[in-house]
Write an enzyme that holds these catalytic residues in place. Sequence first.
Site, PDB file in Angstrom:
ATOM      1  N   CYS A 144       0.866  -1.180   0.000  1.00  0.00           N
ATOM      2  CA  CYS A 144       0.000   0.000   0.000  1.00  0.00           C
ATOM      3  C   CYS A 144       0.898   1.224   0.000  1.00  0.00           C
ATOM      4  O   CYS A 144       1.956   1.228   0.638  1.00  0.00           O
ATOM      5  CB  CYS A 144      -0.888   0.001   1.244  1.00  0.00           C
ATOM      6  SG  CYS A 144      -2.078   1.369   1.291  1.00  0.00           S
ATOM      7  N   CYS A 148       0.270   4.851   6.291  1.00  0.00           N
ATOM      8  CA  CYS A 148      -0.269   5.091   7.637  1.00  0.00           C
ATOM      9  C   CYS A 148       0.664   4.406   8.643  1.00  0.00           C
ATOM     10  O   CYS A 148       0.938   3.207   8.515  1.00  0.00           O
ATOM     11  CB  CYS A 148      -1.692   4.546   7.755  1.00  0.00           C
ATOM     12  SG  CYS A 148      -2.813   5.267   6.537  1.00  0.00           S
ATOM     13  N   CYS A 151      -0.145   0.953  10.504  1.00  0.00           N
ATOM     14  CA  CYS A 151      -0.620  -0.182   9.707  1.00  0.00           C
ATOM     15  C   CYS A 151       0.577  -0.952   9.148  1.00  0.00           C
ATOM     16  O   CYS A 151       1.494  -0.360   8.577  1.00  0.00           O
ATOM     17  CB  CYS A 151      -1.503   0.339   8.575  1.00  0.00           C
ATOM     18  SG  CYS A 151      -1.955  -0.917   7.361  1.00  0.00           S
ATOM     19  N   GLY A 199      -3.856  -2.829   0.969  1.00  0.00           N
ATOM     20  CA  GLY A 199      -4.036  -1.905  -0.142  1.00  0.00           C
ATOM     21  C   GLY A 199      -5.088  -0.836   0.074  1.00  0.00           C
ATOM     22  O   GLY A 199      -5.920  -0.931   0.972  1.00  0.00           O
ATOM     23  N   GLU A 200      -5.022   0.188  -0.757  1.00  0.00           N
ATOM     24  CA  GLU A 200      -6.016   1.258  -0.769  1.00  0.00           C
ATOM     25  C   GLU A 200      -6.896   1.033  -1.997  1.00  0.00           C
ATOM     26  O   GLU A 200      -6.470   1.295  -3.137  1.00  0.00           O
ATOM     27  CB  GLU A 200      -5.313   2.625  -0.818  1.00  0.00           C
ATOM     28  CG  GLU A 200      -6.220   3.801  -1.152  1.00  0.00           C
ATOM     29  CD  GLU A 200      -7.486   3.894  -0.292  1.00  0.00           C
ATOM     30  OE1 GLU A 200      -7.433   3.686   0.926  1.00  0.00           O
ATOM     31  OE2 GLU A 200      -8.552   4.181  -0.878  1.00  0.00           O
ATOM     32  N   SER A 233     -13.416   0.249   1.723  1.00  0.00           N
ATOM     33  CA  SER A 233     -12.826   1.071   2.780  1.00  0.00           C
ATOM     34  C   SER A 233     -11.707   1.933   2.199  1.00  0.00           C
ATOM     35  O   SER A 233     -10.879   1.451   1.433  1.00  0.00           O
ATOM     36  CB  SER A 233     -12.268   0.151   3.870  1.00  0.00           C
ATOM     37  OG  SER A 233     -11.755   0.905   4.943  1.00  0.00           O
ATOM     38  N   SER A 256     -11.635   5.502   6.716  1.00  0.00           N
ATOM     39  CA  SER A 256     -10.702   5.312   7.823  1.00  0.00           C
ATOM     40  C   SER A 256     -10.297   6.681   8.346  1.00  0.00           C
ATOM     41  O   SER A 256      -9.364   7.295   7.848  1.00  0.00           O
ATOM     42  CB  SER A 256      -9.480   4.527   7.336  1.00  0.00           C
ATOM     43  OG  SER A 256      -9.887   3.231   6.947  1.00  0.00           O
ATOM     44  N   LEU A 257     -11.019   7.159   9.349  1.00  0.00           N
ATOM     45  CA  LEU A 257     -10.799   8.532   9.823  1.00  0.00           C
ATOM     46  C   LEU A 257      -9.668   8.587  10.861  1.00  0.00           C
ATOM     47  O   LEU A 257      -8.697   9.303  10.671  1.00  0.00           O
ATOM     48  CB  LEU A 257     -12.108   9.100  10.386  1.00  0.00           C
ATOM     49  CG  LEU A 257     -12.149  10.624  10.441  1.00  0.00           C
ATOM     50  CD1 LEU A 257     -12.143  11.233   9.052  1.00  0.00           C
ATOM     51  CD2 LEU A 257     -13.363  11.109  11.220  1.00  0.00           C
ATOM     52  N   HIS A 258      -9.840   7.864  11.938  1.00  0.00           N
ATOM     53  CA  HIS A 258      -8.803   7.684  12.973  1.00  0.00           C
ATOM     54  C   HIS A 258      -8.458   8.943  13.765  1.00  0.00           C
ATOM     55  O   HIS A 258      -7.764   8.856  14.790  1.00  0.00           O
ATOM     56  CB  HIS A 258      -7.508   7.077  12.404  1.00  0.00           C
ATOM     57  CG  HIS A 258      -7.713   5.773  11.695  1.00  0.00           C
ATOM     58  ND1 HIS A 258      -8.472   4.751  12.216  1.00  0.00           N
ATOM     59  CD2 HIS A 258      -7.288   5.329  10.485  1.00  0.00           C
ATOM     60  CE1 HIS A 258      -8.480   3.728  11.369  1.00  0.00           C
ATOM     61  NE2 HIS A 258      -7.787   4.057  10.303  1.00  0.00           N
ATOM     62  N   ASN A 332      -4.435  -2.991  16.701  1.00  0.00           N
ATOM     63  CA  ASN A 332      -3.674  -4.235  16.699  1.00  0.00           C
ATOM     64  C   ASN A 332      -2.217  -3.813  16.506  1.00  0.00           C
ATOM     65  O   ASN A 332      -1.847  -3.421  15.407  1.00  0.00           O
ATOM     66  CB  ASN A 332      -4.176  -5.101  15.535  1.00  0.00           C
ATOM     67  CG  ASN A 332      -3.707  -6.529  15.659  1.00  0.00           C
ATOM     68  OD1 ASN A 332      -2.872  -6.848  16.488  1.00  0.00           O
ATOM     69  ND2 ASN A 332      -4.249  -7.379  14.817  1.00  0.00           N
TER      70      ASN A 332
HETATM   71  N1  SAH Z   1      -6.631   1.281   2.785  1.00  0.00           N
HETATM   72  C1  SAH Z   1      -7.983   1.066   3.218  1.00  0.00           C
HETATM   73  C2  SAH Z   1      -8.361  -0.370   3.485  1.00  0.00           C
HETATM   74  C3  SAH Z   1      -7.389  -1.277   4.197  1.00  0.00           C
HETATM   75  S1  SAH Z   1      -7.172  -1.232   5.951  1.00  0.00           S
HETATM   76  C4  SAH Z   1      -8.268   1.912   4.421  1.00  0.00           C
HETATM   77  O1  SAH Z   1      -7.345   2.447   4.990  1.00  0.00           O
HETATM   78  O2  SAH Z   1      -9.423   2.071   4.760  1.00  0.00           O
HETATM   79  C5  SAH Z   1      -8.681  -1.627   6.714  1.00  0.00           C
HETATM   80  C6  SAH Z   1      -8.826  -0.922   8.057  1.00  0.00           C
HETATM   81  O3  SAH Z   1      -7.902  -1.425   9.048  1.00  0.00           O
HETATM   82  C7  SAH Z   1      -8.558   0.570   7.968  1.00  0.00           C
HETATM   83  O4  SAH Z   1      -9.528   1.261   8.694  1.00  0.00           O
HETATM   84  C8  SAH Z   1      -7.206   0.687   8.615  1.00  0.00           C
HETATM   85  O5  SAH Z   1      -6.956   1.983   9.066  1.00  0.00           O
HETATM   86  C9  SAH Z   1      -7.302  -0.335   9.718  1.00  0.00           C
HETATM   87  N2  SAH Z   1      -6.008  -0.727  10.303  1.00  0.00           N
HETATM   88  C10 SAH Z   1      -4.805  -0.783   9.688  1.00  0.00           C
HETATM   89  N3  SAH Z   1      -3.852  -1.173  10.557  1.00  0.00           N
HETATM   90  C11 SAH Z   1      -4.455  -1.375  11.744  1.00  0.00           C
HETATM   91  C12 SAH Z   1      -3.985  -1.803  13.025  1.00  0.00           C
HETATM   92  N4  SAH Z   1      -2.701  -2.072  13.243  1.00  0.00           N
HETATM   93  N5  SAH Z   1      -4.901  -1.908  14.027  1.00  0.00           N
HETATM   94  C13 SAH Z   1      -6.206  -1.626  13.801  1.00  0.00           C
HETATM   95  N6  SAH Z   1      -6.697  -1.240  12.604  1.00  0.00           N
HETATM   96  C14 SAH Z   1      -5.838  -1.096  11.584  1.00  0.00           C
END
Ligand code: SAH
Length: 384
Positions: A144, A148, A151, A199-200, A233, A256-258, A332
């Site tokens: 990807c 982020c 991730c 991936g995105e 997503s 994926s706002l966060h 995670n």
């Molecule tokens: N790229 C897309 C889809 C893949 S990730 C996106 O970002 O939405 C799917 C989800 O898992 C996203 O919300 C991502 O932010 C979240 N994610 C990635 N790593 C993570 C982790 N270590 N713990 C919890 N969620 C995570």
Amino acid sequence: MSPARPPASDPVAPPRRPVPLALTGSRSRAAKPPRHLADLDLAGRRAAVADLGEPSYRAVQLSRHFFGRYTEHTDGMSDLPRASRAALAQALLPPLLTAERELSCDGGTTRKTLWRGFDGALVESVLMRYPDRVTMCVSSQAGCGMACPFCATGQAGLTRNLSTAEIVTQVVAGARLLAAGQVPGGPGRVSNVVFMGMGEPLANYANVLAAVRRLTDPVPEGMGISQRSVTVSTVGLVPAIKRLAAERLSVTLAVSLHAPDDELRDTLVPVNRRWKVAEVLNAAWDYAAVTGRRVSIEYALIRDVNDHAWRADLLGSLLAGRLAHVNLIPLNPTPGSKWTASRPAAQREFVRRLEAHGVPVTVRDTRGREIDGACGQLAASARP
Ligand code: SAH
């Protein structure tokens, strides 16, 4: 020993790489996976079959086998003449992904597969069976480019886009296991697909959109999964969200706002430096208005980074009255990361404050953790 944590006042470390600029399109250097019937619509399959000198109805026969019965080898297709099988297989059913590792937990109802592509690229998919549904979590890219920092996939960068068929075959593989009764709970079907693997998805727009069509078109065009049961997503690629809205599909959008504030989101989701929280949410509300579908706001709760009560209130005020629900994901932790999941009390307070704003909230079930179920962790551990 618990990993060192920055004090709450510390700014979050900036990501190691700059904001990705190549957001769409495949890299010209990467070789393309072989063409497969799932890359083509039915008209394209008819044309491909005709090119081989076969009657075009063979395209329908092959499609029924692949999308309806999940057969991947023409030897199992007794309605095809023996003499034609090898050429049809070579032209339309090349092997795409080979299972490299399989892991399961939850008594076999959660199964993760690490796949190797024709070029060695690694991707993952996860099957999760619940009493009332089966969800397949699929990858849309090998790696990807969104970077982020929390991730696992984001740490390794982008290898390449998956083809439409490479995406679809992840779901077909799960459907095959279920149909054969190889998942505890008896024979079953894939009911839901979430693009939440590696991936995105919206950075591989054309292939993901074609995959959504293949997954949701009825047999023989596709697999016949309901559009409402498909979730795409995204980190928030605003132009692509607008484009997706214009497709008039009934798929669910997850954002994926966060973080509810740009200062923090710029670091957690680096693409926020191009499209800010307000722009992303406006695109999401337009998507909800056009499709009538509730948008899912994904929020990974990271201890002392984004789980503050004031951020819950800010998020609640941004989402109040909107067609949205929040999916909180306990972080995670990725190997070597200094970040970890929120304390239970902070998580409870976050939920309570969102609910006080009238915003529906769920806390995502953390299935598959013991098999590196989250987000690129299996591929990361398999890398040399
Ligand atoms: N790229 C897309 C889809 C893949 S990730 C996106 O970002 O939405 C799917 C989800 O898992 C996203 O919300 C991502 O932010 C979240 N994610 C990635 N790593 C993570 C982790 N270590 N713990 C919890 N969620 C995570």
